[in-house]
Design a protein around this motif. Sequence first.
Motif, PDB file in Angstrom:
ATOM      1  N   VAL A  94       0.738  -1.212  -0.011  1.00 29.88           N
ATOM      2  CA  VAL A  94      -0.053   0.017  -0.048  1.00 29.88           C
ATOM      3  C   VAL A  94       0.822   1.401  -0.186  1.00 29.88           C
ATOM      4  O   VAL A  94       1.823   1.362   0.829  1.00 29.88           O
ATOM      5  CB  VAL A  94      -0.729   0.026   1.407  1.00 29.88           C
ATOM      6  CG1 VAL A  94      -1.595   1.162   1.051  1.00 29.88           C
ATOM      7  CG2 VAL A  94      -1.827  -1.261   1.261  1.00 29.88           C
ATOM      8  N   SER A 107      -7.173  -4.264  -7.236  1.00 32.16           N
ATOM      9  CA  SER A 107      -8.023  -2.935  -7.007  1.00 32.16           C
ATOM     10  C   SER A 107      -9.526  -3.473  -6.509  1.00 32.16           C
ATOM     11  O   SER A 107      -9.703  -4.804  -6.137  1.00 32.16           O
ATOM     12  CB  SER A 107      -8.525  -2.221  -8.120  1.00 32.16           C
ATOM     13  OG  SER A 107      -9.161  -1.170  -8.074  1.00 32.16           O
ATOM     14  N   SER A 144     -15.093   8.171   0.900  1.00 37.34           N
ATOM     15  CA  SER A 144     -14.320   8.280   1.949  1.00 37.34           C
ATOM     16  C   SER A 144     -15.135   9.017   3.248  1.00 37.34           C
ATOM     17  O   SER A 144     -16.144   9.729   2.871  1.00 37.34           O
ATOM     18  CB  SER A 144     -13.200   9.234   1.667  1.00 37.34           C
ATOM     19  OG  SER A 144     -12.182   9.591   3.009  1.00 37.34           O
ATOM     20  N   CYS A 164     -11.809   8.585  -3.206  1.00 37.98           N
ATOM     21  CA  CYS A 164     -10.019   8.632  -2.969  1.00 37.98           C
ATOM     22  C   CYS A 164     -10.367   8.576  -1.291  1.00 37.98           C
ATOM     23  O   CYS A 164     -10.763   9.038  -0.628  1.00 37.98           O
ATOM     24  CB  CYS A 164      -9.434   9.980  -3.192  1.00 37.98           C
ATOM     25  SG  CYS A 164      -8.763  10.212  -4.803  1.00 37.98           S
ATOM     26  N   LEU A 165      -9.746   7.155  -0.811  1.00 33.45           N
ATOM     27  CA  LEU A 165      -9.834   6.720   0.419  1.00 33.45           C
ATOM     28  C   LEU A 165      -8.617   7.039   1.229  1.00 33.45           C
ATOM     29  O   LEU A 165      -7.525   6.933   0.488  1.00 33.45           O
ATOM     30  CB  LEU A 165     -10.074   5.357   0.422  1.00 33.45           C
ATOM     31  CG  LEU A 165     -11.239   4.709  -0.273  1.00 33.45           C
ATOM     32  CD1 LEU A 165     -11.641   3.164  -0.274  1.00 33.45           C
ATOM     33  CD2 LEU A 165     -12.594   5.348   0.337  1.00 33.45           C
ATOM     34  N   THR A 225      -5.471   5.513   3.726  1.00 31.33           N
ATOM     35  CA  THR A 225      -5.044   4.461   4.086  1.00 31.33           C
ATOM     36  C   THR A 225      -5.721   3.357   4.665  1.00 31.33           C
ATOM     37  O   THR A 225      -5.740   2.146   4.266  1.00 31.33           O
ATOM     38  CB  THR A 225      -3.501   4.555   4.510  1.00 31.33           C
ATOM     39  OG1 THR A 225      -2.823   5.442   3.450  1.00 31.33           O
ATOM     40  CG2 THR A 225      -2.768   3.318   4.343  1.00 31.33           C
ATOM     41  N   SER A 264      -8.924   2.333   3.136  1.00 33.06           N
ATOM     42  CA  SER A 264      -8.582   1.212   2.044  1.00 33.06           C
ATOM     43  C   SER A 264      -8.141  -0.155   2.472  1.00 33.06           C
ATOM     44  O   SER A 264      -8.731  -1.183   1.968  1.00 33.06           O
ATOM     45  CB  SER A 264      -7.183   1.733   1.227  1.00 33.06           C
ATOM     46  OG  SER A 264      -7.569   3.186   0.557  1.00 33.06           O
ATOM     47  N   SER A 265      -7.491  -0.193   3.480  1.00 35.34           N
ATOM     48  CA  SER A 265      -7.051  -1.495   4.103  1.00 35.34           C
ATOM     49  C   SER A 265      -8.417  -2.105   4.757  1.00 35.34           C
ATOM     50  O   SER A 265      -8.580  -3.266   4.407  1.00 35.34           O
ATOM     51  CB  SER A 265      -5.866  -1.167   5.379  1.00 35.34           C
ATOM     52  OG  SER A 265      -4.893  -0.528   4.704  1.00 35.34           O
ATOM     53  N   TYR A 291     -11.688  -1.682   3.594  1.00 38.25           N
ATOM     54  CA  TYR A 291     -12.764  -2.337   2.699  1.00 38.25           C
ATOM     55  C   TYR A 291     -11.777  -3.434   1.832  1.00 38.25           C
ATOM     56  O   TYR A 291     -12.698  -4.496   1.454  1.00 38.25           O
ATOM     57  CB  TYR A 291     -12.815  -1.214   1.703  1.00 38.25           C
ATOM     58  CG  TYR A 291     -13.756  -0.047   2.318  1.00 38.25           C
ATOM     59  CD1 TYR A 291     -15.039  -0.431   2.833  1.00 38.25           C
ATOM     60  CD2 TYR A 291     -13.488   1.280   2.490  1.00 38.25           C
ATOM     61  CE1 TYR A 291     -15.818   0.470   3.414  1.00 38.25           C
ATOM     62  CE2 TYR A 291     -14.346   2.126   2.855  1.00 38.25           C
ATOM     63  CZ  TYR A 291     -15.625   1.660   3.613  1.00 38.25           C
ATOM     64  OH  TYR A 291     -16.390   2.720   3.936  1.00 38.25           O
ATOM     65  N   LEU A 292     -10.459  -3.430   1.549  1.00 33.59           N
ATOM     66  CA  LEU A 292     -10.015  -4.499   0.894  1.00 33.59           C
ATOM     67  C   LEU A 292     -10.005  -5.789   1.636  1.00 33.59           C
ATOM     68  O   LEU A 292     -10.221  -6.765   1.175  1.00 33.59           O
ATOM     69  CB  LEU A 292      -8.422  -4.071   0.621  1.00 33.59           C
ATOM     70  CG  LEU A 292      -7.689  -5.087  -0.135  1.00 33.59           C
ATOM     71  CD1 LEU A 292      -8.119  -5.186  -1.713  1.00 33.59           C
ATOM     72  CD2 LEU A 292      -6.091  -4.940  -0.042  1.00 33.59           C
TER      73      LEU A 292
END
Length: 230
Positions: free
Chosen positions: A121, A146, A153, A165-166, A168, A171-172, A174-175
């Motif tokens: 990341v 992706s 956000s 745009c998220l 960090t 992003s972690s 949701y991934l």
Amino acid sequence: MGDRCYRCFRPVSNCFCPDIETVDTGVKFVFLMHPKEAYHQKTGTGRLASLSLASSEIIIGIDFTDNTRLNELLSGRDGQEGYGDGRGHYPVVLYPARDAYFTDSPAFRDALGDRTPLIVVVDATWFFANKMMHLSRNLHDLPKLSFRKEYRSRFEFKEQPDPACLSTIESSYYLLEELKEAGIARRDADVTGLMRVFQKMVRHQLACQQERHIALAKEQYPELFSSPEE
């Protein structure tokens, strides 16, 4: 550092460590952190994300081409056996691209095999993230990963270049939720703690923002804050 916490790098008076819940997800995260995020960004979430995810690492820099630690972690790329801590891992970088895998892509599952996902990341603003990707030649041919779904956000006090745009830590989170649905991350891993500590940071920053606005208003319009007797 003065009165800062040496773990979360926040002021001791606002240390988030008691609110961090570390969870083992069965996925390894490596956060490539821009120096501004590491040392100067008060609202950076990469460190909070790393502290929340067992076995994750932070590597600070801009050009990681010759970074010994990162190259070891990426050594299992391209079907190679890898060496050191790169053995047994399948490295991908979380980054939007036309040829990016989705978390539920059969091709991603086939490429992964029985190896542990290693998610790189890039922790920086979009401007610096693109620069870091451009400079770091060892990331150029790394498979991209992706999101399958679209997210917005919740960074209420910080203007993002785009609503999609998220941060960090978002992003972690949701991934990992998508990787759990795909049966790649541990299904019993409760990752909601990432969002709880993120939301606490957002509430704190909003409160600080409100305090600054009130202080400025008192300075510019003192008559509005005077008691009737004065």
